[in-house]
Design an enzyme around this catalytic site. Sequence first.
Site, PDB file in Angstrom:
ATOM      1  N   GLU A 165     -76.240   9.265  45.923  1.00 48.61           N
ATOM      2  CA  GLU A 165     -77.626   8.760  45.901  1.00 48.61           C
ATOM      3  C   GLU A 165     -78.612   9.705  45.242  1.00 48.61           C
ATOM      4  O   GLU A 165     -79.647  10.048  45.829  1.00 48.61           O
ATOM      5  CB  GLU A 165     -78.077   8.393  47.324  1.00 48.61           C
ATOM      6  CG  GLU A 165     -77.277   7.230  47.900  1.00 48.61           C
ATOM      7  CD  GLU A 165     -77.915   6.563  49.107  1.00 48.61           C
ATOM      8  OE1 GLU A 165     -78.946   7.040  49.607  1.00 48.61           O
ATOM      9  OE2 GLU A 165     -77.358   5.532  49.551  1.00 48.61           O
ATOM     10  N   GLU A 370     -70.691   2.730  50.055  1.00 44.56           N
ATOM     11  CA  GLU A 370     -71.345   2.544  51.365  1.00 44.56           C
ATOM     12  C   GLU A 370     -71.868   1.123  51.458  1.00 44.56           C
ATOM     13  O   GLU A 370     -72.303   0.547  50.456  1.00 44.56           O
ATOM     14  CB  GLU A 370     -72.546   3.498  51.564  1.00 44.56           C
ATOM     15  CG  GLU A 370     -72.160   4.931  51.771  1.00 44.56           C
ATOM     16  CD  GLU A 370     -73.358   5.861  51.973  1.00 44.56           C
ATOM     17  OE1 GLU A 370     -74.382   5.419  52.527  1.00 44.56           O
ATOM     18  OE2 GLU A 370     -73.251   7.025  51.568  1.00 44.56           O
TER      19      GLU A 370
END
Length: 474
Positions: A165, A370
């Site tokens: 991220e 995820e």
Amino acid sequence: MIHKTLKPFPKDFLWGASTSAYQVEGANLEDGKGPSCQDVKTVPEGTSDLTVCADQYHHYKEDVALMAEMGFKVYRFSISWSRIIPQGTGAVNPKGIEYYNNLIDECLKYDMVPLVTMFHFDMPAALDERGSWSNPESVDWFVNFSRVMFENFGDRVKYWLTINEQNMLTLVGPLIGTLTIPEGTENVIKEIYQQNHHMLVAQAKAMALCHEMLPGAKIGPAPNISLVYAASCKPEDVLAAQNFNAIRNWLYLDMAVYGKYNNLVWAYLEENDATPVFAEGDAEALANGHPDFIGFNYYNTSTVEYSGAEDAAGKAGDQQSGTAIPGVFKPFANPNLPRTEFNWEIDPIGYRNTLREVYSRYRLPIIITENGLGAYDTLTEDGKVHDQYRINYLRIHIEQMRLAISDGVEMMGYCPWSAIDLISTHEGMRKRYGFIYVDRDEFELRTMKRYRKDSFYWYKQVIESNGENLEDLK
Ligand code: BG6
């Protein structure tokens, strides 16, 4: 598109789940580990610190055995930089190397592919003190760290993810506890995007190094990608959606795949006198890094509307709630979507939309690194956790993933968040995601015993049937 026949999940589809070192391991200063930025930050009030977490450092055998019992084909975990290089650069900690060797070997014992995230929100504190990603030397620090990992683990780790991220580090860094803004910075946007540039160059160099040192290994990025919807069919809202898609999503994937800045983002940076400085060789390094696949985290989509220059600047949100940039876009609460107990929108169809869009832009195989539901779980007196809500959430996302496969999207695997309960980025232990329950509270550690949740048995059935059987357990 309505399909008359659904394509199956590929035979070698990688079913598994994810964790990250600083959220799951604990033992945060044990066996020579140096502190990371997560160990020295002030945690949000009312939430646990990161000293013990799920104590996976001392329970890894048991945890991996439980994952094997679920039938995992892959386990995505991250390597703590300061566990293997306590000061971030310089001496390597043999105990840290030993721990990850053991963890990798334990996965391989069960034929579980170790999928290693190289960096998941935990900059060594010693490097934070040297300016973290704002220091141009950070590129070399990361490349050195990559070399140490490739040398020590590359004989057994065949799948690597670079930076988890990076887009959230850039957009909501303070919330995650990772952003250092040097004192006296006048143009904060310029500073943030300079740090972002260093990460992009570091990532590109790490991808090239991986291919050079480990022929046959595969490497990819792991941003948080959510398609951005326009609040209406007003052309101005569509422009706003294009703007935020570029800033939130395409900047990171265009860079990873094509080695080029997205033109809309570049224009936004020019407007703010914030274009990053390229060091000598950066353009070449960016062009030379190539991913073999795309990993991304998906929780939900975003929706935005037109914003005039006179609009107020937005309050910083979290990973999924976004913020506003006057003259660029402003967030819009999508009335068509339900929300989780922690106020994140739930959009399984948006998952299909996002997969379709990412694949048609980049044409590389995709692994979801995820996806999952943060919820309050309760352990019953007889040691059960009835998390039907998590099963429902995962089911509707897996259904949409299968539709995306039927749309022609090339999928490699699915790693929901999270394999086991761990500490959330900013909402503590009470926001649980795991298939495995850990008996501890926000502040009270209790037995630390592991319990199989209902979702554990359900996911086992999903994996056994290669995604065919999503029915509730009998
Ligand atoms: C992602 C992160 O943003 O979402 C994870 O990669 C994080 O580290 C996960 O835990 C869920 O977010 P949160 O804020 O609920 O922990």
